[in-house]
Design an enzyme around this catalytic site. Structure first.
Site, PDB file in Angstrom:
ATOM      1  N   ARG A  58       0.836  -1.276   0.058  1.00 24.24           N
ATOM      2  CA  ARG A  58      -0.240  -0.271   0.092  1.00 24.24           C
ATOM      3  C   ARG A  58       1.142   1.159   0.152  1.00 24.24           C
ATOM      4  NH1 ARG A  58      -4.759   1.006  -1.081  1.00 24.24           N
ATOM      5  NH2 ARG A  58      -5.777  -0.341   0.193  1.00 24.24           N
ATOM      6  N   ILE A  72      -0.357   6.639   8.594  1.00 24.00           N
ATOM      7  CA  ILE A  72      -2.243   5.637   8.585  1.00 24.00           C
ATOM      8  C   ILE A  72      -1.465   4.216   7.811  1.00 24.00           C
ATOM      9  CG2 ILE A  72      -4.399   4.846   9.110  1.00 24.00           C
ATOM     10  CD1 ILE A  72      -5.130   7.227   9.524  1.00 24.00           C
ATOM     11  N   PRO A  73      -0.498   4.020   8.267  1.00 24.49           N
ATOM     12  CA  PRO A  73      -0.275   2.638   7.534  1.00 24.49           C
ATOM     13  C   PRO A  73      -1.187   1.221   7.246  1.00 24.49           C
ATOM     14  CG  PRO A  73       1.237   2.449   9.356  1.00 24.49           C
ATOM     15  CD  PRO A  73       0.518   3.523   9.432  1.00 24.49           C
ATOM     16  N   HIS A  74      -1.628   0.912   5.818  1.00 19.55           N
ATOM     17  CA  HIS A  74      -2.568  -0.202   6.459  1.00 19.55           C
ATOM     18  C   HIS A  74      -2.458  -0.997   5.409  1.00 19.55           C
ATOM     19  CE1 HIS A  74      -4.667   3.778   4.046  1.00 19.55           C
ATOM     20  NE2 HIS A  74      -5.583   2.250   3.541  1.00 19.55           N
ATOM     21  N   GLY A  75      -3.161  -2.506   4.758  1.00 20.98           N
ATOM     22  CA  GLY A  75      -2.934  -3.021   4.004  1.00 20.98           C
ATOM     23  C   GLY A  75      -3.873  -3.314   2.899  1.00 20.98           C
TER      24      GLY A  75
END
Length: 155
Positions: A58, A72-75
């Protein structure tokens, strides 16, 4: 009800748990920060370990930097099968981390089942859009204090 059963019930209801809040992260780079936020999600049983790989995918396609010291790291969407339940992790850093040229003091890992991540994202965005709230989070003396300031995301 024993303490363990009580904790298990709470973990099924609350997106943010005290154990997923770290007041002094150890990462010094963007990639280490993504790994640190992701590891909390894995350790809490919210995601499988391969979810962290999708967080890097991502980030490679679009920066998760949001402004006001927040990333806001997310998949990716295809990582949905790696998510076991919706959850947040919050890591605050004592010094800003270089996030593609932007300063980050908070890495907030997000995993959301059934598009719940959109609702979670909006709650976090509201908090971090308020400069006085960000200042309170920066000045919080402990993980518990940070958790208390952000506990409204569980509502």
């Amino acid at each position: 009800m024993n303490q363990n059963a009580s904790n298990q019930n709470a973990s099924n209801q609350n997106i943010l748990q005290p154990t997923n809040v770290v007041a002094r992260g150890t990462a010094t780079s963007r990639d280490e920060a993504i790994r640190e936020a992701g590891a909390l999600l894995v350790a809490s049983g919210a995601v499988r370990a391969d979810y962290i790989d999708s967080m890097f995918e991502r980030e490679a396609s679009v920066s998760t930097y949001m402004g006001n010291y927040l990333a806001i790291p997310h998949g990716t969407n295809k990582a949905k099968e790696s998510i076991l339940r919706s959850s947040l992790s919050i890591v605050r850093y004592p010094e800003p981390i270089d996030w593609n040229g932007k300063p980050v003091r908070f890495a907030v890992g997000i995993a959301g089942l059934n598009n719940e991540h959109l609702q979670i994202l909006s709650k976090i965005a509201v908090v971090f859009s308020d400069q006085s709230e960000v200042q309170r989070l920066l000045e919080a003396g402990s993980s518990e204090e940070i958790f208390t300031l952000l506990e409204e995301v569980n509502e």
